[in-house]
Scaffold this active site. Structure first.
Site, short mmCIF file in Angstrom:
data_model
loop_
_atom_site.label_atom_id
_atom_site.label_comp_id
_atom_site.label_asym_id
_atom_site.label_seq_id
_atom_site.Cartn_x
_atom_site.Cartn_y
_atom_site.Cartn_z
N HIS A 6 -9.27 9.66 11.05
CA HIS A 6 -9.05 8.69 11.83
C HIS A 6 -9.41 9.00 13.13
CE1 HIS A 6 -6.44 6.26 8.96
NE2 HIS A 6 -6.92 5.50 9.47
N LYS A 38 -10.33 17.79 15.82
CA LYS A 38 -9.64 17.05 14.63
C LYS A 38 -9.73 18.17 13.63
CE LYS A 38 -9.46 12.98 13.74
NZ LYS A 38 -8.22 12.90 14.15
N ASP A 46 -8.17 14.61 8.31
CA ASP A 46 -7.99 13.38 8.94
C ASP A 46 -9.33 12.62 9.56
OD1 ASP A 46 -6.86 11.03 10.45
OD2 ASP A 46 -6.44 12.36 12.09
N TYR A 51 0.91 -1.08 0.21
CA TYR A 51 0.09 0.03 -0.01
C TYR A 51 0.89 1.11 -0.02
CZ TYR A 51 -3.66 3.28 1.54
OH TYR A 51 -4.65 4.14 1.78
N TYR A 80 -11.75 -3.84 7.48
CA TYR A 80 -10.57 -3.66 8.05
C TYR A 80 -10.71 -2.30 9.07
CZ TYR A 80 -5.80 -1.84 8.65
OH TYR A 80 -4.45 -1.45 9.22
N HIS A 81 -11.32 -1.37 8.71
CA HIS A 81 -11.12 -0.27 9.57
C HIS A 81 -12.08 -0.37 10.72
CE1 HIS A 81 -9.40 1.83 5.94
NE2 HIS A 81 -8.76 2.29 7.00
#
Length: 677
Positions: free
Chosen positions: A557, A551, A555, A23, A183-184
């Protein structure tokens, strides 16, 4: 002795290995192109493209929201010219390319197709499209739950997904138009049962949307099911992860057969790729990450009946910063040693008949079925977004509590912390690759030059046609291809759709999350002590302590910010958390309006050196420069020192895993800022 005699248990010739990907993508299209060609020369068998956050969320480099984010976590692709540069001298008609792109998946696929057409001028566009192979992630529900790179409201995002799937089934038959991405979910705290259930609920929502769109005939619907792929996470508990993958296979076969009537077993096959767990990689003793990565890879390769079709591994130093090419090579070599030196690919499924494995698989299947039924009873995945988000935040909080109490051991972090100096990290700043500081300027110049040479009238016409089509039920892939050929930019394409679809802010999951108040032992005592200090300090200052968790930038996350918010709430703070994607100006305005005692900024995209100073400057301009600011994220030591010099009160990185300890540090910062002993 012959080979056959020396390996009597081998059942057949070696299976073909999985696709091996890395990746990658950074700074500029030209730099990423060089990296791709180098990796292919080292034996990588597929490309996996990382796009920067402005590209993922539909903004051009000159957008205020893109400041500090250009080229940081991937490659910026604001227009067709940069897509050409990205794949220069890489024949797309012969390549298998995975693009980790969701909200803007339709747009990036369109530009990819146009570049492939330009590379093959002797073939018709239809002939070129038929040759393309690869994957667009294109899973928007998990963006609302965990990753945050959504651009449009849920129902409109699902329309784009259905349009891409319908288009590819008819025009790009070898393309995987969606990668249902669990995945996340695991990164956000999902248990194996939740990962199974929420991912499969998403798949059901997608298939229902395609069927309801009426764009695919009943005869072609099996092809849609057959092109659905998944992108999963594999943690270090590799027996449990192996069972999870076998449960995925069993449940997907059941859902596609019983709910959708798919008769062909090949079309019901659970096809998936993997990125193993980056959440478990540690900043402390990062050399331990290598064995973690290997164990995680085994969970998705040992079982032949549930083996991944493509694997990409993180690098050992991703908790420190951006991996270097050599670090990525090391991860590629881990795959190659397993595939080509071991005997893994010579045997049938080694777990067949195992009572232990079968019992665990049955347990996971039963739990996942119950959770899928719960989501369906709420009206499906889209309707249940807020519920699923809250469940993930709660699960993550429970896991964090286990780590802090020592119940869950992380070697080198909460146990066996003594270590000899590591030559790998003797030079911390040299152990990672710095993003090109000129990338943003390069991208801005590229967009300016692109707009200067294109035909503005053609672009305006194409964007108007796109917006008009968005107001109907027309498949938007055609108008999107036209906009790409006319020279529209990523931000213009997304902007045209935002005008029609509107904006959206996803749920944070914090308000209803179950926190850590039930922690026992020394961890519970520590939290009680911090709560007492929060109460006492608030009394001294004349009210409850207020913490703004912000935040800035693009981003998405948000896992860390959410866990800080939940623990701060449990420690007695009044928490102001408005979710992701805020400008520095919005954060300053909120700090002033809420009269906060401290601001905590969470940034994991590497944009801290641009965005944090903007917040500090804004606070001073607003007359509240005395409000202390703390920062958390993947921040190299040299950047941390510079941030403190600029006025940041404290910097926290992944090695600071103790959230209650961080809460105590916030109290210290507030007391110092207010002149309290």
């Amino acid at each position: 002795m012959s080979d056959a005699q020396s390996h009597p248990a081998a059942s057949h010739a070696k299976d073909r290995p999985w696709l091996m990907r890395t990746y990658s993508g950074h700074s500029t299209a030209a730099a990423s192109n060089e990296l791709y060609r180098t990796n292919l020369a080292k034996g990588q068998t597929g490309l996996s493209v990382a796009f920067d956050l402005p590209t993922q969320t539909g903004y051009d480099p000159d957008s205020p929201l893109a400041r500090g984010e250009v080229g940081k976590v991937g490659v910026p692709v604001p227009h067709l010219g940069e897509m050409r540069r990205l794949f220069e001298d890489i024949p797309l008609a012969e390549m298998n390319t995975s693009m980790t792109i969701n909200a803007t998946a339709m747009w990036l696929l369109a530009m990819y197709q146009v570049v492939a057409e330009e590379q093959n001028p002797d073939r018709s566009p239809e002939e070129v499209a038929a040759l393309l192979a690869g994957t667009t992630q294109n899973d928007i529900i998990k963006e609302y739950l965990s990753r945050g790179t959504y651009a449009f409201p849920p129902e409109h995002s699902m329309r784009l997904i259905a349009d891409v799937i319908s288009y590819t089934v008819h025009q790009i038959p070898k393309w995987n138009p969606i990668n249902i991405c669990s995945y996340h979910l695991q990164e956000a705290g999902a248990t194996p049962t939740q990962e199974l259930a929420f991912a499969l609920s998403t798949a059901i929502a997608v298939l229902d949307a395609v069927k309801d769109s009426g764009q695919v005939s009943a005869d072609d619907f099996e092809k849609v099911v057959g092109r659905i792929s998944f992108f999963v996470n594999a943690g270090v508990r590799f027996i449990e992860e192996t069972c999870k993958m076998r449960a995925f296979v069993r449940l997907w076969d059941e859902i596609t057969r019983e709910r959708y009537g798919v008769q062909d077993p090949k079309m019901r096959r659970f096809r998936y790729g993997v990125q193993v767990n980056s959440l478990g990689l540690t900043e402390a003793q990062p050399e331990n990450n290598v064995q973690r990565i290997v164990l995680e890879m085994l969970g998705v390769t040992l079982s032949k009946d549930a083996r991944a079709r493509a694997v990409q591994l993180p690098a050992w130093n991703e908790a420190l910063g951006l991996p270097r090419p050599w670090d990525q090579q090391w991860s590629l070599r881990l795959q190659q040693v397993l595939a080509f030196e071991s005997d893994l690919l010579e045997y049938d499924d080694i777990f067949e008949g195992s009572h232990v494995i079968e019992a665990k698989v049955a347990e996971l299947v039963e739990g996942a079925r119950a959770e899928i039924d719960r989501v369906q009873a709420m009206g499906g995945a889209i309707a249940a977004v807020e519920y699923m988000k809250q469940e993930l935040v709660s699960s993550h909080a429970v896991r964090r509590s286990r780590i802090e109490s020592g119940e869950e051991v992380i070697v080198g972090v909460n146990k066996y912390e003594t270590t000899a100096p590591s030559p790998l990290t003797a030079d911390l700043d040299g152990a990672i690759m710095a993003a090109d500081p000129e990338a943003e300027k390069t991208a801005l110049a590229s967009v300016e030059a692109w707009k200067a040479q294109r035909g503005d009238a053609a672009v305006a016409e194409a964007l108007a046609a796109l917006a008009a089509a968005a107001k109907t039920d027309t498949n938007l892939m055609g108008p999107t291809l036209a906009a790409a050929r006319a020279g529209a930019t990523t931000g213009e394409w997304a902007g045209a759709l935002r005008e029609v679809f509107g904006e959206y802010r996803g749920p944070t999951g914090v308000a209803g999350a179950v926190g850590s108040l039930s922690m026992g032992g020394s961890a519970g005592e520590e939290l009680t002590a911090v709560r007492r200090r929060v109460q006492e300090t608030g009394d001294e200052l004349g009210g409850r302590l207020r913490l703004l968790v912000g935040k800035p930038g693009l981003d998405g996350h948000s896992n860390g910010a959410e866990q800080v918010a939940v623990r701060a709430r449990d420690a007695g703070f009044e928490v102001i958390y408005q979710g992701i994607r805020l400008t520095p100006e919005q954060i300053v305005s909120a700090a002033v309006a809420e009269d906060v005692h401290c601001i905590g900024l969470s940034i994991l995209s590497g944009s801290h050196m641009q965005l944090v100073p903007d917040v500090l400057d804004g606070l001073r301009a607003a007359g509240v420069g005395d409000v202390p600011v703390i920062v958390g994220g993947i921040i190299p030591d040299s950047d941390g020192r510079r941030l403190r010099e600029l006025g940041v009160a404290a910097v926290y990185t992944p090695k600071d895993y103790g959230l209650t300890e961080i809460m105590g540090g916030i109290v210290d910062v507030i007391r110092e800022a207010n002149g309290l002993d």
